[in-house]
Design a protein around this motif. Structure first.
Motif, short mmCIF file in Angstrom:
data_model
loop_
_atom_site.label_atom_id
_atom_site.label_comp_id
_atom_site.label_asym_id
_atom_site.label_seq_id
_atom_site.Cartn_x
_atom_site.Cartn_y
_atom_site.Cartn_z
N MET A 1 83.74 64.49 -1.72
CA MET A 1 84.48 65.78 -1.06
C MET A 1 85.03 65.34 0.24
O MET A 1 85.57 66.32 1.02
N GLY A 2 85.43 64.14 0.68
CA GLY A 2 86.20 63.82 2.11
C GLY A 2 86.15 64.79 3.05
O GLY A 2 84.99 65.06 3.69
N THR A 3 87.37 65.16 3.27
CA THR A 3 87.46 65.92 4.54
C THR A 3 87.13 67.18 4.67
O THR A 3 86.42 67.81 5.47
N THR A 4 86.61 67.84 3.27
CA THR A 4 86.09 69.20 3.31
C THR A 4 84.59 69.16 4.15
O THR A 4 84.09 69.78 4.74
N GLN A 5 83.75 68.11 3.78
CA GLN A 5 82.46 67.77 4.43
C GLN A 5 82.41 67.48 6.00
O GLN A 5 81.67 68.10 6.57
N ARG A 6 83.48 66.97 6.41
CA ARG A 6 83.42 66.59 7.82
C ARG A 6 84.10 67.76 8.70
O ARG A 6 83.54 67.67 9.94
N LYS A 7 84.90 68.37 8.36
CA LYS A 7 85.79 69.51 9.07
C LYS A 7 84.69 70.66 9.17
O LYS A 7 84.16 71.15 8.58
N THR A 8 84.53 71.33 10.54
CA THR A 8 84.07 72.56 10.70
C THR A 8 84.96 73.62 10.67
O THR A 8 86.28 73.45 10.83
N VAL A 9 84.53 75.01 10.72
CA VAL A 9 85.46 75.92 10.73
C VAL A 9 86.33 75.95 11.88
O VAL A 9 87.39 76.32 12.21
N GLN A 10 85.55 75.41 13.18
CA GLN A 10 86.12 75.46 14.47
C GLN A 10 87.44 74.42 14.39
O GLN A 10 88.46 74.95 14.83
N ASP A 11 87.38 73.33 13.57
CA ASP A 11 88.58 72.63 13.32
C ASP A 11 89.67 73.04 12.80
O ASP A 11 90.87 72.82 12.88
N VAL A 12 89.48 74.17 11.79
CA VAL A 12 90.57 74.84 10.98
C VAL A 12 91.05 76.30 11.33
O VAL A 12 92.07 76.76 11.05
N MET A 13 90.19 76.95 12.10
CA MET A 13 90.36 78.27 12.70
C MET A 13 91.63 78.48 13.34
O MET A 13 92.15 77.57 14.14
N HIS A 14 91.99 79.60 13.41
CA HIS A 14 92.96 80.09 14.81
C HIS A 14 92.16 80.56 15.82
O HIS A 14 91.44 81.49 15.85
N GLN A 15 92.66 79.83 17.00
CA GLN A 15 91.79 80.08 18.03
C GLN A 15 91.79 81.49 18.88
O GLN A 15 93.14 81.88 18.57
N GLY A 16 90.92 82.07 19.08
CA GLY A 16 90.95 83.08 19.87
C GLY A 16 91.18 84.48 18.88
O GLY A 16 91.81 84.10 17.73
N ALA A 17 90.80 85.70 19.19
CA ALA A 17 90.91 86.68 18.41
C ALA A 17 90.72 88.00 19.10
O ALA A 17 89.84 88.09 19.73
N GLU A 18 91.67 88.66 19.09
CA GLU A 18 91.87 89.95 20.12
C GLU A 18 91.21 90.92 19.06
O GLU A 18 91.17 91.08 17.83
N CYS A 19 90.02 91.60 19.81
CA CYS A 19 89.25 92.86 19.04
C CYS A 19 89.82 94.24 19.26
O CYS A 19 90.40 94.46 20.37
N ILE A 20 89.84 94.92 18.30
CA ILE A 20 89.92 96.48 18.50
C ILE A 20 88.64 97.16 18.66
O ILE A 20 87.76 96.80 18.07
N GLY A 21 88.72 98.01 19.70
CA GLY A 21 87.48 98.54 19.99
C GLY A 21 87.22 99.30 19.03
O GLY A 21 87.78 100.23 18.29
N ALA A 22 85.63 99.58 18.73
CA ALA A 22 85.37 100.54 17.70
C ALA A 22 85.89 101.89 17.91
O ALA A 22 85.92 102.53 16.92
N ASN A 23 86.00 102.34 19.13
CA ASN A 23 86.45 103.80 19.45
C ASN A 23 88.02 103.98 19.68
O ASN A 23 88.43 104.97 19.95
N ASP A 24 88.56 102.93 19.25
CA ASP A 24 90.09 102.80 19.43
C ASP A 24 90.68 103.36 18.29
O ASP A 24 90.13 103.14 16.98
N SER A 25 91.78 104.09 18.38
CA SER A 25 92.77 104.68 17.09
C SER A 25 93.15 103.80 16.18
O SER A 25 93.39 102.58 16.55
N LEU A 26 93.47 104.18 14.94
CA LEU A 26 94.01 103.23 14.04
C LEU A 26 95.42 103.03 14.34
O LEU A 26 95.94 102.08 14.08
#
Length: 143
Positions: A1-26
């Motif tokens: 399985m070549g590259t699949t086994q060597r790469k981690t999620v961190q290698d392919v993810m989108h860096q950073g993620a802004e959260c919505i607060g649980a009490n924020d409106s839709l």
């Protein structure tokens, strides 16, 4: 399985993620999605911990279609699927979680903090063709 086994999620993810607060409106969640150009947001509580994830589809189906008020319904009310993946997990582990839960996006956690988001398309790019077809079938199979 070549590259699949060597790469981690961190290698392919989108860096950073802004959260919505649980009490924020839709409404706030939908504005953030528009401004960020994303279809899903992690939901964080006052303790800055992950509480779930909300998608644009959740807002449409569980709020708009139900006649609920976008300004009075909170992201936390629609929070679902506290499923996440560790940043140091293999691509294969992330794929298995997506298959098991039939989800297409996962928050990525490192040292108890959200550090990014990974989607099925991020992971699919790492798969050989024979594995890609199998993955797509499992994730998109009717539940």
């Amino acid at each position: 399985m070549g590259t699949t086994q060597r790469k981690t999620v961190q290698d392919v993810m989108h860096q950073g993620a802004e959260c919505i607060g649980a009490n924020d409106s839709l409404r706030r969640a939908s504005e953030m999605m528009r401004d960020l150009g994303v279809g899903a947001l992690p939901i964080c509580g006052d303790d800055d911990r992950l509480k779930g994830i909300i998608t644009d589809r959740d807002i449409v189906i569980k709020c708009c279609a139900e006649g609920k008020d976008l300004d009075r319904t909170t992201a936390g009310e629609l929070a679902h699927g506290l499923v996440w993946v560790d940043a140091h997990s293999s691509v294969e582990e992330a794929l298995q979680k997506m298959e098991k839960h039939q989800i297409k996006r996962l928050p990525v956690i490192d040292n108890h903090r959200i550090v990014g988001m990974v989607s099925e398309s991020d992971l699919a790019k790492e798969l050989p063709d024979n594995k890609l077809a199998e993955f797509v079938h499992r994730v998109y199979a009717p539940s």
